[in-house]
Enzyme design. Structure first.
Site, PDB file in Angstrom:
ATOM      1  N   LYS A 127      25.435  -4.329  -2.668  1.00 12.92           N
ATOM      2  CA  LYS A 127      26.898  -4.330  -2.768  1.00 12.92           C
ATOM      3  C   LYS A 127      27.532  -3.685  -1.540  1.00 12.92           C
ATOM      4  CE  LYS A 127      26.630  -3.619  -7.777  1.00 12.92           C
ATOM      5  NZ  LYS A 127      26.950  -2.659  -8.850  1.00 12.92           N
TER       6      LYS A 127
ATOM      7  N   HIS B 121       5.557   6.051  11.403  1.00 11.12           N
ATOM      8  CA  HIS B 121       5.012   5.902  10.050  1.00 11.12           C
ATOM      9  C   HIS B 121       4.049   7.083   9.860  1.00 11.12           C
ATOM     10  CE1 HIS B 121       3.670   4.280   6.362  1.00 11.12           C
ATOM     11  NE2 HIS B 121       3.413   3.025   6.706  1.00 11.12           N
TER      12      HIS B 121
ATOM     13  N   ARG C  93      11.515   3.801   3.173  1.00  8.86           N
ATOM     14  CA  ARG C  93      11.141   2.832   4.217  1.00  8.86           C
ATOM     15  C   ARG C  93      12.378   2.010   4.542  1.00  8.86           C
ATOM     16  NH1 ARG C  93       5.938  -1.001   4.358  1.00  8.86           N
ATOM     17  NH2 ARG C  93       5.098   0.985   5.045  1.00  8.86           N
TER      18      ARG C  93
ATOM     19  N   ARG D 158       0.799  -1.217   0.000  1.00  9.68           N
ATOM     20  CA  ARG D 158       0.000   0.000   0.000  1.00  9.68           C
ATOM     21  C   ARG D 158       0.838   1.276   0.000  1.00  9.68           C
ATOM     22  NH1 ARG D 158      -2.831  -4.019   1.770  1.00  9.68           N
ATOM     23  NH2 ARG D 158      -0.886  -4.498   2.790  1.00  9.68           N
ATOM     24  N   THR D 159       1.832   1.347   0.876  1.00 10.80           N
ATOM     25  CA  THR D 159       2.565   2.610   0.998  1.00 10.80           C
ATOM     26  C   THR D 159       3.300   2.923  -0.293  1.00 10.80           C
ATOM     27  OG1 THR D 159       2.795   2.168   3.351  1.00 10.80           O
ATOM     28  CG2 THR D 159       4.177   3.900   2.448  1.00 10.80           C
TER      29      THR D 159
HETATM   30  C1  NCD Z   1       2.094  -1.052   8.135  1.00 12.52           C
HETATM   31  C2  NCD Z   1       3.597  -0.848   8.249  1.00 12.52           C
HETATM   32  O1  NCD Z   1       4.345  -1.098   7.288  1.00 12.52           O
HETATM   33  O2  NCD Z   1       3.986  -0.384   9.308  1.00 12.52           O
HETATM   34  N1  NCD Z   1       1.658  -1.239   6.813  1.00 12.52           N
HETATM   35  C3  NCD Z   1       1.353  -0.126   6.074  1.00 12.52           C
HETATM   36  O3  NCD Z   1       2.186   0.701   5.795  1.00 12.52           O
HETATM   37  N2  NCD Z   1       0.073   0.038   5.716  1.00 12.52           N
HETATM   38  C4  NCD Z   1       1.544  -2.064   9.063  1.00 12.52           C
HETATM   39  C5  NCD Z   1       2.124  -3.445   9.090  1.00 12.52           C
HETATM   40  O4  NCD Z   1       3.028  -3.797   8.357  1.00 12.52           O
HETATM   41  O5  NCD Z   1       1.623  -4.228   9.898  1.00 12.52           O
END
Ligand code: NCD
Length: 332
Positions: free
Chosen positions: A110, A159, A131, A80-81
């Site tokens: 590397k 997040h 991320r 999703r993100t």
């Molecule tokens: C979450 C995350 O990556 O922190 N997912 C997201 O971004 N929607 C929640 C999760 O991974 O459980």
């Protein structure tokens, strides 16, 4: 908030007006933590997100970010993100360098450092979404990058863009945030979405209920912030204690990847399941949320319940990220 960064669109310089400093305070800024968002800034982003939604529903796309490039750098899995940032950029006419299929295909494998990777990507891109599995990685990247860095999850840290879309969803679905009873369920220890959303909610007059197994309780530092903010707060192990009064049930996955002892994960992984039977005891006007992915915390039979808001929440993520990208790129 870090210092203002200079934005340098890479191409179409003649076509693209220089970034405007609109006074919204976001232009050129990193987005690392929810602590950067006070209520006026939240209202600003939410208003822009609603405009984005109206635009997408009406015409699908615009050229607001034409000529801008986003680098999407993901050191952890994402559906999703990453997809919503890519969709957000493309619906605004911009383009994307997607390093989302696993950094194993980039020079990270590397042995390249995060600092060098972001200093490379900023040569191509006007904004970087990151991320990474380590707490503090987004701030580190921002310290090195001269273009804005947006934190898309730093380990068990924060997040912030998820919390923005979560809060937006609550307001959108229930018409208000103040006065609500919000219950967070599941992995409150490692769940970064819970950490960010809880911190954002400190700015509102809400009651908070934290429901988790003992070993997955909310970190003490965050709990102390909740107490200092003077909010009505309680902890419990049992969803049954909160289901009847909750306006929002925010359910989360146990974060398997954060456990050093997998036996401990096995002990707690199936602790909760939201079922139709449980939902029968909840208010008629309430919502069930989940940042997703779910791995058994919400029974599929709940999906048909109009109170199940998690896929509407997913859609809101794109509008929020459109608003944020436009804001940091000075095209608000
Ligand atoms: C979450 C995350 O990556 O922190 N997912 C997201 O971004 N929607 C929640 C999760 O991974 O459980």
């Amino acid at each position: 908030m870090s210092t203002l960064k200079t934005l340098t669109p890479l191409f179409n310089l003649d076509d693209v007006p220089a970034p405007r400093h609109t006074g919204n305070g976001f232009t050129g800024q990193d987005v690392i933590s929810v602590s950067q968002f006070d209520r006026p800034r939240l209202d600003y982003i939410f208003t822009r997100a609603r405009e984005m939604r109206a635009m997408v529903k009406r015409v699908g796309a615009s050229d607001l970010l034409k000529g801008f490039v986003l680098a999407c750098l993901f050191y952890e899995p994402s559906t999703r993100t990453s997809a919503s940032f890519i969709a957000a950029m493309e619906r605004l006419g911009g383009s994307v360098i997607p390093i989302t299929q696993g950094v194993q295909f980039s020079s990270v494998s590397k042995g390249e450092t995060l600092a060098d990777t972001v200093r490379t990507l900023e040569q191509y891109a006007d904004v970087i979404v990151l991320r990474h599995p380590e707490i503090g990685s987004a701030q580190l990247a921002a310290d090195y990058a001269s273009v804005p860095v947006i934190n898309a999850g730093d380990g068990a840290g924060e997040h912030p863009t998820q919390a923005l879309l979560d809060l937006f969803t609550i307001q959108d679905e229930l018409g208000t945030i103040d006065g609500l009873k919000i219950a967070m369920v599941g992995d409150l220890r490692y769940g970064r979405t819970v950490h960010s959303l809880t911190k954002l909610l400190l700015q509102y007059k809400v009651s908070l209920r934290f429901v988790s197994p003992e070993i997955l309780r909310l970190p003490l530092t965050i709990m102390n912030e909740v107490i200092d903010a003077g909010l009505d707060v309680r902890e419990t192990h049992d969803v049954a204690d909160v289901i009847e009064n909750a306006d929002v049930l925010y359910v989360t996955r146990v974060q398997k990847e954060r456990f050093s002892d997998l036996a401990q994960y096995e002990e707690v992984k199936d602790h909760y399941e939201i079922t139709p039977e449980l939902m029968a005891r909840a208010k008629q006007k309430m919502i069930v949320m989940h940042p997703l992915p779910r791995v058994g915390e919400i029974h599929y039979a709940v999906d048909a319940d109009p109170r199940a808001a998690y896929f509407r929440q997913v859609q809101n993520g794109m509008y929020i990220r459109m608003a944020l990208l436009a804001a940091v790129l000075g095209r608000a």
